[in-house]
Design an enzyme around this catalytic site. Structure first.
Site, PDB file in Angstrom:
ATOM      1  N   GLY A 114       0.855  -1.181   0.000  1.00 39.35           N
ATOM      2  CA  GLY A 114       0.000   0.000   0.000  1.00 39.35           C
ATOM      3  C   GLY A 114       0.891   1.231   0.000  1.00 39.35           C
ATOM      4  O   GLY A 114       2.070   1.133   0.343  1.00 39.35           O
ATOM      5  N   CYS A 132       5.393  -5.950   1.648  1.00 37.27           N
ATOM      6  CA  CYS A 132       5.730  -4.520   1.600  1.00 37.27           C
ATOM      7  C   CYS A 132       5.051  -3.765   2.744  1.00 37.27           C
ATOM      8  O   CYS A 132       5.361  -3.996   3.899  1.00 37.27           O
ATOM      9  CB  CYS A 132       5.386  -3.957   0.218  1.00 37.27           C
ATOM     10  SG  CYS A 132       6.118  -2.346  -0.048  1.00 37.27           S
ATOM     11  N   TYR A 133       4.076  -2.906   2.448  1.00 33.64           N
ATOM     12  CA  TYR A 133       3.379  -2.206   3.537  1.00 33.64           C
ATOM     13  C   TYR A 133       2.797  -3.220   4.522  1.00 33.64           C
ATOM     14  O   TYR A 133       2.814  -3.020   5.740  1.00 33.64           O
ATOM     15  CB  TYR A 133       2.254  -1.322   2.971  1.00 33.64           C
ATOM     16  CG  TYR A 133       1.404  -0.665   4.036  1.00 33.64           C
ATOM     17  CD1 TYR A 133       1.819   0.499   4.666  1.00 33.64           C
ATOM     18  CD2 TYR A 133       0.186  -1.239   4.439  1.00 33.64           C
ATOM     19  CE1 TYR A 133       1.050   1.092   5.658  1.00 33.64           C
ATOM     20  CE2 TYR A 133      -0.583  -0.658   5.426  1.00 33.64           C
ATOM     21  CZ  TYR A 133      -0.156   0.513   6.034  1.00 33.64           C
ATOM     22  OH  TYR A 133      -0.910   1.093   7.020  1.00 33.64           O
ATOM     23  N   HIS A 170       8.234  -7.396  -3.384  1.00 29.63           N
ATOM     24  CA  HIS A 170       6.974  -7.879  -3.979  1.00 29.63           C
ATOM     25  C   HIS A 170       7.187  -9.224  -4.681  1.00 29.63           C
ATOM     26  O   HIS A 170       7.610  -9.248  -5.841  1.00 29.63           O
ATOM     27  CB  HIS A 170       6.449  -6.847  -4.989  1.00 29.63           C
ATOM     28  CG  HIS A 170       5.917  -5.615  -4.334  1.00 29.63           C
ATOM     29  ND1 HIS A 170       4.616  -5.496  -3.914  1.00 29.63           N
ATOM     30  CD2 HIS A 170       6.534  -4.461  -3.987  1.00 29.63           C
ATOM     31  CE1 HIS A 170       4.427  -4.315  -3.350  1.00 29.63           C
ATOM     32  NE2 HIS A 170       5.579  -3.662  -3.377  1.00 29.63           N
ATOM     33  N   GLU A 191       5.016 -11.060  -5.908  1.00 32.80           N
ATOM     34  CA  GLU A 191       3.994 -11.288  -6.934  1.00 32.80           C
ATOM     35  C   GLU A 191       4.380 -10.745  -8.305  1.00 32.80           C
ATOM     36  O   GLU A 191       3.775 -11.122  -9.299  1.00 32.80           O
ATOM     37  CB  GLU A 191       2.654 -10.671  -6.480  1.00 32.80           C
ATOM     38  CG  GLU A 191       2.581  -9.142  -6.453  1.00 32.80           C
ATOM     39  CD  GLU A 191       3.151  -8.508  -5.192  1.00 32.80           C
ATOM     40  OE1 GLU A 191       3.938  -9.180  -4.484  1.00 32.80           O
ATOM     41  OE2 GLU A 191       2.843  -7.338  -4.916  1.00 32.80           O
ATOM     42  N   ASP A 234     -16.865 -12.330 -21.939  1.00 36.74           N
ATOM     43  CA  ASP A 234     -17.524 -12.595 -20.661  1.00 36.74           C
ATOM     44  C   ASP A 234     -18.978 -13.044 -20.836  1.00 36.74           C
ATOM     45  O   ASP A 234     -19.391 -14.048 -20.267  1.00 36.74           O
ATOM     46  CB  ASP A 234     -17.471 -11.351 -19.754  1.00 36.74           C
ATOM     47  CG  ASP A 234     -16.045 -10.863 -19.562  1.00 36.74           C
ATOM     48  OD1 ASP A 234     -15.124 -11.685 -19.731  1.00 36.74           O
ATOM     49  OD2 ASP A 234     -15.847  -9.673 -19.265  1.00 36.74           O
ATOM     50  N   LYS A 270     -10.047 -12.770 -15.740  1.00 38.40           N
ATOM     51  CA  LYS A 270     -10.260 -12.916 -17.189  1.00 38.40           C
ATOM     52  C   LYS A 270      -9.654 -14.212 -17.743  1.00 38.40           C
ATOM     53  O   LYS A 270     -10.293 -14.904 -18.535  1.00 38.40           O
ATOM     54  CB  LYS A 270      -9.625 -11.720 -17.898  1.00 38.40           C
ATOM     55  CG  LYS A 270     -10.020 -11.578 -19.338  1.00 38.40           C
ATOM     56  CD  LYS A 270     -11.372 -10.937 -19.415  1.00 38.40           C
ATOM     57  CE  LYS A 270     -11.790 -10.582 -20.799  1.00 38.40           C
ATOM     58  NZ  LYS A 270     -13.032  -9.787 -20.748  1.00 38.40           N
TER      59      LYS A 270
END
Ligand code: XMP
Length: 515
Positions: free
Chosen positions: A56, A83-84, A173, A175, A231, A371
């Site tokens: 964040g 992180c945060y 991070h 990710e 979708d 998605k």
């Protein structure tokens, strides 16, 4: 029904939060992003196998910074702070976080990091690697019971752990792709620490969802607005599998789709799936409404309003009972860091219903999927590859690619040119490299010479971009040979066109569409 194995991503407003959730699901573990304002009772109810605190933009000392009750550490659930989230964990458990307002130790970008292998997160990984950092504050002292598990030249605590409680924190991070072995770290947290079984699979999603739809709908009818986009198409296929002819798909063809697209959508759903398919051809009505209009916003408004009226009038007339279905997907529902679960982003997938139409309920079978998961479900349900991997297409269709007044003749010119572009890109296998590409009719006439005669005809522009999120985009570097072939064919095969140009504008400052 048994509770499905879930990991919670607790959202503190970081920019990579959806990516964290994607990584978790890539490891076959179902995961949900919840705002940091979620009550602890709700977390207890979900009983997640693990919790991930996101990054964040704040400092834990800011008055307005998002916090969470330290009670969360008493639930006996493993937690990974990123992180945060790592700083917040340190702060709430009694460690020391230094607010580095002077930038003394702020780190940004790829950073060489040294890991100790004596813990469940880094156990199987190399001792050194690049990690992606983006922080100003840093942890100077870990809380009691924690040990330091990674450092960098500038950061004394690049990672920390209290393994006895299942608490892990990483300042970087894991990710993002720039962190070497980041995915393995997340996998290690899920499997080695949270002891997840990893049973999130698209096959079981289809099976469970089909059963749920059958149960919810009973013998009632369901109506779905089908646009031909990914979708709504996947939602249609899934609901059709559950209830067959109890499903009616209403497809409004406003005459502003790409060449042959309306017919393709119709033949796909009438031939491959069991359902009632209703196509409303209203191209002439749309053109009549657009006559004389040149202002982009006015055109968008007219197309949007007309679409709304045609669609809902049909529903009112024939299908205004039973259930309403739509192709809402997970990213449509989450708004990063806002912390207000009830607030939902207005999005084209979520249709506003007129007040006088009252359905018994809404069915959104894809509402928990990203998605690429939606695409995987579409493939498994047998939708054509071409439909499942369709590029985004704007709601107002070619109406925003025919610049200026939209007439039948100008739409036809654009459809022909666009079809040639797609054909050439498909033939050389280049379509896959692009996030989106299309032709535009800018409404400019230029002088040319064909044979021995002077021409004064339309210009076609080609637009092609690569992007991850469509918020920013690069113009695509299509090889000259391909552009050359496309240009030759458009000029030779499409009447009223004598020149082709290539749009080399990134976003920003341009947008992807021209209007
Ligand atoms: P822009 O032009 O804003 O486009 O850079 C970003 C992406 O959004 C698509 N787009 C739309 N999609 N309704 C939609 O559903 C719209 O009105 C609309 N306008 C733009 C565009 O094709 C690109 O993928």
């Amino acid at each position: 029904m048994s509770q499905k194995e879930t990991v919670i991503v607790l959202d503190f407003g970081g920019q990579y939060n959806q990516l964290i959730a994607r990584r978790v699901r890539d490891c076959n573990v179902y995961c949900e992003i919840l705002p940091y304002t979620t009550k602890i009772e709700k977390i207890k109810e979900i009983a997640p196998k693990g919790i991930i605190f996101t990054g964040g933009p704040n400092s834990v000392y800011d008055e307005s910074s998002p916090h969470y009750s330290a009670e969360i550490f008493d639930l006996g659930i493993p937690i990974l702070g990123i992180c945060y989230g790592c700083q917040l964990m340190a702060y709430l458990l009694g460690g020391k976080v230094i607010s580095a307002a002077d930038d003394a130790v702020s780190e940004y970008g790829k950073t060489l990091t040294r890991y100790s292998g004596d813990n469940a997160l880094f156990h199987a990984l190399p001792e050194k690697g690049v990690s992606w950092m983006s922080h100003r504050d840093y942890i100077s002292e870990v809380p009691a019971g924690f040990k330091i598990t990674a450092v960098t030249d500038n950061c004394p605590v690049a990672a920390m752990a209290d393994e006895s409680k299942g608490f892990f924190g990483v300042q970087f991070h894991p990710e993002v792709n720039h962190t070497e072995n980041g995915k393995e770290m997340i996998r290690a947290f899920l499997y080695n620490v949270c002891k997840c079984a990893g049973d999130w699979r698209m096959e079981s999603f289809i099976e469970t969802t089909v059963a749920q739809i059958k149960e919810q709908v009973g013998d009632k009818g369901v109506v779905l607005g089908l646009s031909g986009g990914v979708d709504s198409s996947v939602a249609a296929a899934l609901i059709s599998k559950a209830i067959g002819k109890q499903l009616t798909c209403v497809f409004v063809d406003q005459g502003l789709m790409r060449k042959n697209e309306g017919d393709f959508v119709e033949s796909t759903f009438t031939k491959l799936f069991d359902m009632n398919f209703v196509r409303i051809n209203c191209g002439d009505e749309f053109l009549a409404k657009l006559k004389g209009l040149t202002d982009p916003e006015e055109k968008r408004n007219v197309i949007g309003t007309e679409f709304y009226n045609v669609f809902w009038n049909k529903i009112r007339e024939s299908y205004g009972s039973g259930f309403f279905a739509q192709g809402t997907i997970y990213p449509d529902r989450i708004e990063s860091g806002k912390g207000d679960a009830a607030k939902i982003k207005t999005h084209h997938n979520q249709v506003e219903q007129p007040k006088d139409i009252h359905f018994e309920g809404t069915i959104e079978p894809l509402k928990d999927l990203f998605k690429d998961e939606v695409r995987a479900v579409g493939e498994k349900l047998g939708l054509p590859h071409e439909l499942v991997w369709r590029q985004p297409f704007p709601g107002p269709g070619l109406g925003v690619r025919v610049i200026g007044e939209v007439t039948a003749e100008r739409v036809k010119i654009l459809q022909e040119a666009d079809a040639i572009l797609r054909d050439e890109m498909d033939k050389c296998g280049y379509s896959k490299e692009m996030s989106q590409f299309f032709a535009v009719l800018p409404g400019v006439k230029t002088v040319g010479v064909m044979g021995d005669a002077r021409t004064y005809s339309e210009l076609i522009a080609i637009r092609a971009v690569t992007t991850d999120d469509f918020m920013t985009a690069d113009w695509a570097k299509i090889p000259y040979e391909i552009l050359g072939r496309v240009s030759n064919r458009i000029i030779n095969e499409v009447s009223h066109v004598n020149r082709v140009v290539y749009d080399i504008t990134s976003k920003p400052p341009g947008t992807v569409e021209w209007e």
